[in-house]
Design a protein around this motif. Structure first.
Motif, mmCIF file in Angstrom:
data_model
loop_
_atom_site.group_PDB
_atom_site.id
_atom_site.type_symbol
_atom_site.label_atom_id
_atom_site.label_comp_id
_atom_site.label_asym_id
_atom_site.label_seq_id
_atom_site.Cartn_x
_atom_site.Cartn_y
_atom_site.Cartn_z
ATOM 1 N N LYS A 25 0.827 -1.199 0.000
ATOM 2 C CA LYS A 25 0.000 0.000 0.000
ATOM 3 C C LYS A 25 0.868 1.258 0.000
ATOM 4 O O LYS A 25 0.551 2.245 -0.677
ATOM 5 C CB LYS A 25 -0.932 0.002 1.217
ATOM 6 N N LEU A 28 2.002 2.047 -3.536
ATOM 7 C CA LEU A 28 0.926 2.625 -4.352
ATOM 8 C C LEU A 28 0.655 4.067 -3.938
ATOM 9 O O LEU A 28 0.514 4.958 -4.778
ATOM 10 C CB LEU A 28 -0.336 1.775 -4.202
ATOM 11 N N LYS A 29 0.607 4.276 -2.650
ATOM 12 C CA LYS A 29 0.320 5.606 -2.116
ATOM 13 C C LYS A 29 1.407 6.603 -2.515
ATOM 14 O O LYS A 29 1.112 7.744 -2.900
ATOM 15 C CB LYS A 29 0.204 5.512 -0.596
ATOM 16 N N SER A 31 3.280 6.523 -5.166
ATOM 17 C CA SER A 31 3.143 6.852 -6.590
ATOM 18 C C SER A 31 2.164 7.996 -6.799
ATOM 19 O O SER A 31 2.387 8.867 -7.646
ATOM 20 C CB SER A 31 2.649 5.626 -7.370
ATOM 21 N N TRP A 39 -3.842 11.778 -1.066
ATOM 22 C CA TRP A 39 -4.443 10.477 -0.720
ATOM 23 C C TRP A 39 -5.191 10.574 0.608
ATOM 24 O O TRP A 39 -6.398 10.317 0.679
ATOM 25 C CB TRP A 39 -3.340 9.431 -0.660
ATOM 26 N N HIS A 75 -6.192 -6.225 -1.430
ATOM 27 C CA HIS A 75 -5.858 -4.808 -1.601
ATOM 28 C C HIS A 75 -5.356 -4.189 -0.301
ATOM 29 O O HIS A 75 -5.591 -3.010 -0.023
ATOM 30 C CB HIS A 75 -7.057 -4.018 -2.125
ATOM 31 N N ALA A 93 -6.289 5.665 -5.281
ATOM 32 C CA ALA A 93 -5.667 4.418 -5.730
ATOM 33 C C ALA A 93 -5.764 4.272 -7.244
ATOM 34 O O ALA A 93 -4.831 3.773 -7.895
ATOM 35 C CB ALA A 93 -6.305 3.227 -5.034
ATOM 36 N N ALA A 96 -3.204 6.376 -8.781
ATOM 37 C CA ALA A 96 -1.904 5.712 -8.688
ATOM 38 C C ALA A 96 -1.748 4.652 -9.771
ATOM 39 O O ALA A 96 -0.673 4.513 -10.377
ATOM 40 C CB ALA A 96 -1.734 5.091 -7.302
ATOM 41 N N MET A 97 -2.808 3.880 -10.028
ATOM 42 C CA MET A 97 -2.758 2.858 -11.069
ATOM 43 C C MET A 97 -2.470 3.486 -12.430
ATOM 44 O O MET A 97 -1.645 2.979 -13.209
ATOM 45 C CB MET A 97 -4.079 2.083 -11.122
ATOM 46 N N ARG A 100 1.150 4.818 -12.609
ATOM 47 C CA ARG A 100 2.126 3.736 -12.775
ATOM 48 C C ARG A 100 2.046 3.126 -14.170
ATOM 49 O O ARG A 100 3.044 2.657 -14.710
ATOM 50 C CB ARG A 100 1.903 2.678 -11.695
ATOM 51 N N MET A 266 2.878 -6.630 -5.296
ATOM 52 C CA MET A 266 1.623 -6.628 -6.036
ATOM 53 C C MET A 266 0.813 -7.886 -5.747
ATOM 54 O O MET A 266 -0.394 -7.834 -5.485
ATOM 55 C CB MET A 266 1.902 -6.515 -7.540
ATOM 56 N N THR A 269 -1.296 -8.393 -2.433
ATOM 57 C CA THR A 269 -2.612 -7.755 -2.252
ATOM 58 C C THR A 269 -3.687 -8.385 -3.120
ATOM 59 O O THR A 269 -4.834 -7.945 -3.089
ATOM 60 C CB THR A 269 -2.529 -6.248 -2.572
#
Length: 311
Positions: A25, A28-29, A31, A39, A75, A93, A96-97, A100, A266, A269
């Motif tokens: 997490k 992701l955060k 990013s 966030w 997740h 989130a 972030a996806m 990335r 990855m 999660t």
């Protein structure tokens, strides 16, 4: 794959898994925050809105029996999607996806990256309809709609269509419905009808839908659930209608060549990722009555699988 088996061992070791999900997490955060996404600020503002809990109480099917796979941690949330923090962190989130996915395009803002990811998906759907000389859909269902981000893109790209969106999490649906009510209070008309529904056994009418969309849902499901979701889609989509499944692409060189550390985080999660990556969704569509089944790469990480319900 030895790495995958080793990661499974780590995930099944509770003290190690507890560390892994925090690190996943955090990655992701970071990013999102590095590109200016607030966030924590976004999540706190949503969680402090008293209307959310009221909406959840209104929308929730209190007799819902949740599938066992949905009750497992994923997740990085112990309760999966059945909690407020997960629901309130969906939007950052998803930024972030997108960031990335297009990380080499450093000039893109988070909103632009999100728009590019979503526009690629809707363009693939439109191109498929055009290629097969299909009329634009007038009745759309977005299954596993989460907090409505994918749904609102479908609304924008297919104006005039009736759009219904379903999800298994009443928390996620409350966030989606709150956005819809804010839109109405600002003078807009209602765009989406949201429902708390189980996709494997839905309340949707038989042969009633022109376009059924699953976006980033299947990788969260074991193989038998994927089969059941496609089977139910074959009941609901009308003959000549289209099923579209968008998700991670197992053939993606980007995903196949992820650094071991990132792959480990990855996978930690996503408890069903092994089954998802081994599952032949294209063949499942063919077996259950869909024709003209194709896979389109929407970007270097994701794919859209599309098929037409046989007449």
């Amino acid at each position: 794959m030895l790495l995958s088996k080793f990661v499974n061992f780590l995930i099944n070791t509770k003290p190690l898994y507890a560390v892994m999900k925090v690190l996943a997490k955090r990655a992701l955060k970071s990013s999102a925050e590095e590109r200016g996404v607030s966030w924590d600020g976004h999540a706190k503002r949503l969680m402090s809105d008293a209307e959310l809990k009221q909406i959840k109480d209104e929308m929730e099917n209190k007799s819902m029996v949740y599938p066992s796979y949905y009750l497992q941690p994923f997740h990085a949330y112990d309760e999966g999607n059945l909690n407020w923090l997960a629901a309130c962190e969906v939007e950052p989130a998803t930024y972030a996806m997108a960031i990335r996915t297009f990380k080499s395009e450093t000039d893109l803002t988070p909103m632009e990256a999100q728009a590019k990811l979503r526009k690629n998906i809707t363009s693939a759907i439109k191109d498929y309809f055009a290629t097969h000389s299909l009329q634009s859909p007038t009745n759309i269902v977005d299954v596993g709609c989460s907090t409505g981000i994918s749904t609102r893109w479908l609304v924008n790209e297919f104006p005039g269509a009736k759009v219904t969106a379903t999800d298994l999490s009443p928390h996620f649906l409350a966030v989606a419905e709150l956005e819809e009510r804010r839109h109405e209070r600002e003078g807009g008309t209602r765009r989406v009808h949201y429902m708390h529904d189980k996709a494997e056994n839905s309340v949707l009418e038989t042969s009633s839908v022109d376009l059924m969309s699953f976006q980033f849902v299947m990788h969260e499901c074991p193989g038998d659930a994927i089969t059941n979701l496609v089977k139910e889609s074959a009941r609901v989509v009308r003959p000549g209608g289209v099923l579209c499944i968008v998700d991670n692409n197992p053939q993606s060189k980007t995903i196949q060549n992820l650094p071991p550390a990132l792959f480990t985080l990855m996978k930690s999660t996503e408890p069903w990722s092994d089954e998802y990556y081994a599952y032949d969704i294209e063949q499942c569509l063919r077996d259950l009555g869909f024709t003209e089944v194709v896979t389109v790469c929407t970007d270097h990480r994701h794919r859209a699988i599309l098929g037409i319900r046989a007449q």
